[in-house]
Design a protein around this motif. Structure first.
Motif, PDB file in Angstrom:
ATOM      1  N   ILE A 387       0.841  -1.204   0.000  1.00  0.00           N
ATOM      2  CA  ILE A 387       0.000   0.000   0.000  1.00  0.00           C
ATOM      3  C   ILE A 387       0.870   1.245   0.000  1.00  0.00           C
ATOM      4  N   GLN A 388       1.953   1.225   0.768  1.00  0.00           N
ATOM      5  CA  GLN A 388       2.848   2.392   0.803  1.00  0.00           C
ATOM      6  C   GLN A 388       3.424   2.682  -0.584  1.00  0.00           C
ATOM      7  N   SER A 389       3.875   1.620  -1.230  1.00  0.00           N
ATOM      8  CA  SER A 389       4.440   1.796  -2.569  1.00  0.00           C
ATOM      9  C   SER A 389       3.386   2.306  -3.549  1.00  0.00           C
ATOM     10  N   ARG A 390       2.153   1.812  -3.409  1.00  0.00           N
ATOM     11  CA  ARG A 390       1.092   2.216  -4.337  1.00  0.00           C
ATOM     12  C   ARG A 390       0.626   3.642  -4.061  1.00  0.00           C
ATOM     13  N   ILE A 391       0.680   4.078  -2.809  1.00  0.00           N
ATOM     14  CA  ILE A 391       0.399   5.493  -2.513  1.00  0.00           C
ATOM     15  C   ILE A 391       1.405   6.364  -3.245  1.00  0.00           C
ATOM     16  N   ARG A 392       2.661   5.996  -3.131  1.00  0.00           N
ATOM     17  CA  ARG A 392       3.710   6.774  -3.820  1.00  0.00           C
ATOM     18  C   ARG A 392       3.500   6.737  -5.336  1.00  0.00           C
ATOM     19  N   GLY A 393       3.155   5.560  -5.848  1.00  0.00           N
ATOM     20  CA  GLY A 393       2.920   5.463  -7.289  1.00  0.00           C
ATOM     21  C   GLY A 393       1.778   6.339  -7.743  1.00  0.00           C
ATOM     22  N   ASN A 394       0.713   6.408  -6.952  1.00  0.00           N
ATOM     23  CA  ASN A 394      -0.424   7.268  -7.297  1.00  0.00           C
ATOM     24  C   ASN A 394      -0.044   8.744  -7.280  1.00  0.00           C
ATOM     25  N   LEU A 395       0.724   9.138  -6.280  1.00  0.00           N
ATOM     26  CA  LEU A 395       1.144  10.545  -6.207  1.00  0.00           C
ATOM     27  C   LEU A 395       1.999  10.922  -7.422  1.00  0.00           C
ATOM     28  N   LEU A 396       2.920  10.048  -7.762  1.00  0.00           N
ATOM     29  CA  LEU A 396       3.776  10.332  -8.915  1.00  0.00           C
ATOM     30  C   LEU A 396       2.977  10.402 -10.209  1.00  0.00           C
ATOM     31  N   MET A 397       2.037   9.479 -10.379  1.00  0.00           N
ATOM     32  CA  MET A 397       1.215   9.506 -11.588  1.00  0.00           C
ATOM     33  C   MET A 397       0.324  10.746 -11.630  1.00  0.00           C
ATOM     34  N   ALA A 398      -0.149  11.182 -10.482  1.00  0.00           N
ATOM     35  CA  ALA A 398      -0.972  12.389 -10.443  1.00  0.00           C
ATOM     36  C   ALA A 398      -0.173  13.603 -10.911  1.00  0.00           C
ATOM     37  N   VAL A 418      13.330 -11.023  -9.944  1.00  0.00           N
ATOM     38  CA  VAL A 418      12.756 -11.843  -8.873  1.00  0.00           C
ATOM     39  C   VAL A 418      11.450 -11.272  -8.331  1.00  0.00           C
ATOM     40  N   GLY A 419      10.951 -10.196  -8.940  1.00  0.00           N
ATOM     41  CA  GLY A 419       9.677  -9.639  -8.519  1.00  0.00           C
ATOM     42  C   GLY A 419       9.739  -8.835  -7.245  1.00  0.00           C
ATOM     43  N   TYR A 420      10.927  -8.322  -6.893  1.00  0.00           N
ATOM     44  CA  TYR A 420      11.070  -7.502  -5.692  1.00  0.00           C
ATOM     45  C   TYR A 420      10.677  -6.066  -6.038  1.00  0.00           C
ATOM     46  N   CYS A 421       9.412  -5.905  -6.371  1.00  0.00           N
ATOM     47  CA  CYS A 421       8.877  -4.631  -6.828  1.00  0.00           C
ATOM     48  C   CYS A 421       7.356  -4.727  -6.723  1.00  0.00           C
ATOM     49  N   THR A 422       6.696  -3.586  -6.761  1.00  0.00           N
ATOM     50  CA  THR A 422       5.253  -3.554  -6.519  1.00  0.00           C
ATOM     51  C   THR A 422       4.503  -3.070  -7.751  1.00  0.00           C
ATOM     52  N   LEU A 423       3.618  -3.913  -8.256  1.00  0.00           N
ATOM     53  CA  LEU A 423       2.742  -3.487  -9.339  1.00  0.00           C
ATOM     54  C   LEU A 423       1.925  -2.276  -8.905  1.00  0.00           C
ATOM     55  N   TYR A 424       1.803  -1.293  -9.806  1.00  0.00           N
ATOM     56  CA  TYR A 424       1.019  -0.083  -9.570  1.00  0.00           C
ATOM     57  C   TYR A 424       1.601   0.741  -8.417  1.00  0.00           C
ATOM     58  N   GLY A 425       2.863   0.467  -8.106  1.00  0.00           N
ATOM     59  CA  GLY A 425       3.565   1.231  -7.087  1.00  0.00           C
ATOM     60  C   GLY A 425       4.880   1.732  -7.653  1.00  0.00           C
ATOM     61  N   ASP A 426       5.996   1.160  -7.190  1.00  0.00           N
ATOM     62  CA  ASP A 426       7.286   1.602  -7.710  1.00  0.00           C
ATOM     63  C   ASP A 426       7.499   1.181  -9.159  1.00  0.00           C
ATOM     64  N   MET A 427       6.655   0.285  -9.690  1.00  0.00           N
ATOM     65  CA  MET A 427       6.754  -0.071 -11.102  1.00  0.00           C
ATOM     66  C   MET A 427       6.042   0.923 -12.011  1.00  0.00           C
ATOM     67  N   ASN A 428       5.294   1.859 -11.442  1.00  0.00           N
ATOM     68  CA  ASN A 428       4.608   2.863 -12.266  1.00  0.00           C
ATOM     69  C   ASN A 428       5.609   3.663 -13.088  1.00  0.00           C
ATOM     70  N   GLY A 429       5.195   4.047 -14.283  1.00  0.00           N
ATOM     71  CA  GLY A 429       6.051   4.918 -15.077  1.00  0.00           C
ATOM     72  C   GLY A 429       5.883   4.702 -16.561  1.00  0.00           C
ATOM     73  N   GLY A 430       6.485   5.582 -17.325  1.00  0.00           N
ATOM     74  CA  GLY A 430       6.466   5.481 -18.775  1.00  0.00           C
ATOM     75  C   GLY A 430       7.726   4.877 -19.338  1.00  0.00           C
ATOM     76  N   ARG A 527       5.340  -8.487 -17.298  1.00  0.00           N
ATOM     77  CA  ARG A 527       4.475  -8.256 -18.452  1.00  0.00           C
ATOM     78  C   ARG A 527       3.761  -6.908 -18.336  1.00  0.00           C
ATOM     79  N   GLN A 528       3.615  -6.391 -17.115  1.00  0.00           N
ATOM     80  CA  GLN A 528       2.911  -5.130 -16.901  1.00  0.00           C
ATOM     81  C   GLN A 528       3.861  -3.971 -16.625  1.00  0.00           C
ATOM     82  N   ALA A 529       5.135  -4.195 -16.774  1.00  0.00           N
ATOM     83  CA  ALA A 529       6.123  -3.156 -16.501  1.00  0.00           C
ATOM     84  C   ALA A 529       6.234  -2.193 -17.685  1.00  0.00           C
ATOM     85  N   PRO A 530       6.683  -0.963 -17.442  1.00  0.00           N
ATOM     86  CA  PRO A 530       6.926  -0.042 -18.563  1.00  0.00           C
ATOM     87  C   PRO A 530       8.108  -0.513 -19.395  1.00  0.00           C
TER      88      PRO A 530
END
Length: 571
Positions: A387-398, A418-430, A527-530
């Motif tokens: 959730i923390q990572s996704r909050i940050r991802g939302n702020l950045l996308m906003a 190895v998947g040490y990352c969060t979908l819709y969080g720190d993986m957000n981006g173009g 598969r969902q990464a930028p």
């Protein structure tokens, strides 16, 4: 005869713009006294055009643009332009309707067309999807000099160099048998670490073997996840490099062919990259600059955590686009250490970039309140961390949406693997800037960057890496030490080694099995990464084609020397 190499940076699909770049290079070549100008593979449309080639209107527009370019070029200058040509026998043979071709333009006319003979289908290439293979050796005569024409992959099938043949024919060998005076190769060869030196070694071998001088013209620039490094060059019959263009930059170089000696004369030789880290740095800076500009972004932002990955990405973005066009956003949580903020601010000061601080503690409380009933009786765990990572991802996308910025994600290859990352969080981006850079290489690049003075704060380099999503967290709570992890990943991903082979190299069975399972389970995330900039010969991008819903993971059983299968899709 003086021959010029136009190392251009085309924009895919910008037919008129690319034609203008060729025209400008032609004018410069005339001033240099050139008789022949070489341009890269598919220089008129840019490489790789991919499924644009399935659009008949695009192909028709390319043909019209080529005709207009022929009329606009200077007289008495012959120009080889990369384009496509119709396969008039397609209805009879059942083959593809297009050839990947070079057109010889001179005095307002399209004099000849030469078709690529070897069509690669490995890694990022899928040319059989679009093209038929040329069947004849390609050459033409200009001022009584016979010039053989090859296109990119046509060069990569010397069985003596490789120890095998990947295709039935060797176009270089066929041209040598025909007795041409000179062979040119027009390429769009994507960059990977060490590839510029490797290409020269390969051509030097062919030059010596066939006693043929060779000129290599390569595309430069970033197109989506691919980076093209340029590094056009020429070798004489003795296999000596007698000309080399700049790497990672547009360039025009000329070389003289002596008809009497049937050889190329020494010209300008730009030094090769002195180190792997500098080569990677140049590639990533070019990749970010071109991705932003070609996608019409002038400014970028990223989350600054005070960690080494975001620090490196910020430095790359600053070099690519200028400090005034980079915004770093700090989003501390109650679990963030004091140094995460101070290190991020120190980095921003060193780079001269703008920053914004957006604490997320209250937002975390709001999520906790909303989920309290549903999560009652459960322990704090991965869901709350994410959730923390996704909050940050939302702020950045906003911010990105509001101001039209390009958001750069900062995850490295080790994490992506190895998947040490969060979908819709720190993986957000173009754009995922370092998604093909292993963690150990991230440290190496930062050390290289600091060689003449501190850019990356020293504490960023020396402190244990941490996502800081819970108290006292460090990466090694969840992962093997990065030097171990990266070696396992290199063997598994790049060299396709089995679990048994990796264990035989000195790694623990349990660790190897766990890493292999993590890589398989993370496929749905990748598969969902930028798009991620490709700098190795095995990246998680266009050339990575693994299934998501698969039940195969070949691992070494900890109790028996057998393979076992486990489900690959995880949460």
């Amino acid at each position: 005869m003086k021959i010029a190499i136009a190392q251009i940076n085309p924009i895919i699909g910008d037919l008129s713009g690319n034609a203008q770049k060729i025209q400008e290079m032609a004018q410069r070549a005339v001033k240099e006294g050139a008789r022949l100008l070489l341009t890269p593979e598919l220089s008129l449309c840019g490489y790789p055009p991919r499924d644009l080639l399935l659009n008949p209107s695009f192909v028709d527009a390319m043909a019209m643009t080529l005709q207009q370019l022929a009329r606009d070029l200077p007289v008495n200058l012959a120009v080889l332009v990369g384009t496509v040509a119709p396969n008039c026998q397609a209805d009879i043979t059942g083959d593809k309707s297009l050839f990947n071709s070079m057109a010889l333009l001179e005095n307002g006319q399209i004099k000849q067309s030469f078709h690529k003979r070897l069509l690669p289908t490995y890694d990022v290439f899928d040319e059989h999807r679009y093209f038929a293979a040329g069947l004849e050796a390609n050459y033409f005569t200009l001022d009584n000099i016979q010039i053989g024409v090859t296109i990119c992959e046509d060069l990569w099938n010397d069985e003596e160099f490789w120890g095998k043949r990947s295709y039935a024919v060797n176009p270089i060998a066929e041209l040598a048998v025909l007795g041409v005076d000179l062979i040119v190769n027009l390429s769009a060869s994507p960059y990977s670490l060490g590839k510029p030196r490797f290409r020269e070694t390969m051509l030097q071998h062919s030059a010596i073997r066939f006693q043929q001088p060779l000129i290599y013209a390569n595309q430069v620039g970033g197109n989506d996840d691919l980076i093209f490094d340029g590094h056009s060059f020429a070798v004489n019959r003795q296999g000596e490099t007698i000309c080399r263009a700049n790497g990672f930059a547009t360039d025009l170089v000329t070389v003289e062919f002596d008809a009497g000696q049937r050889d190329l004369q020494l010209s300008s030789v730009v030094p090769a990259s002195p180190s792997e880290d500098e080569e990677i740095w140049q590639a990533l800076v070019l990749g970010v600059r071109d991705y932003a500009e070609k996608c019409r972004f002038s400014q970028v932002l990223l989350g600054l955590s005070g960690g080494i990955d975001s620090s490196l990405v910020a430095a790359i973005a600053t070099a690519a686009l200028g400090k005034e066009n980079v915004l770093g956003v700090l989003m501390p949580s109650p679990y963030s250490s004091e140094h995460s903020i101070s290190d991020a601010l120190a980095l921003a000061e060193n780079l001269g970039i703008k920053t914004q601080i957006l604490p997320i503690g209250e937002l975390m409380q709001s999520f906790d309140h909303s989920l309290a009933g549903l999560f009652a009786g459960t322990e704090f765990g991965l869901a709350e961390e994410n959730i923390q990572s996704r909050i940050r991802g939302n702020l950045l996308m906003a911010i990105a949406n509001k101001f039209g910025y390009l958001l750069l994600s900062t995850g490295n290859k080790s994490e992506m693997a190895v998947g040490y990352c969060t979908l819709y969080g720190d993986m957000n981006g173009g754009l995922a800037v370092i998604a093909d850079v292993p963690k150990t290489r991230v440290y190496s690049l930062c050390d290289w960057l600091n060689r003449n003075g501190e850019i990356i704060p020293q504490n960023v380099i020396t402190k244990p890496p941490s996502a800081e999503l819970k108290p006292g967290q460090v990466d090694q709570d969840s992962l093997p030490p990065y030097e171990i992890l990266d070696d396992i990943l290199q063997r598994l991903i790049n060299h396709h080694q089995s679990a048994a082979q990796i264990v035989a190299a000195g790694h623990e069975v349990v660790v190897v099995n766990r890493v292999i399972q993590m890589v398989a389970r993370a496929e749905f995330k990748r598969r969902q990464a930028p798009p991620g900039l490709k700098i190795t010969d095995r990246a998680f991008g266009t050339g990575w084609r693994m299934p998501i819903a698969s039940n195969w993971v070949g691992i070494k059983n900890t109790d028996q020397n057998t393979s076992i299968s486990t489900p690959t899709v995880g949460c």
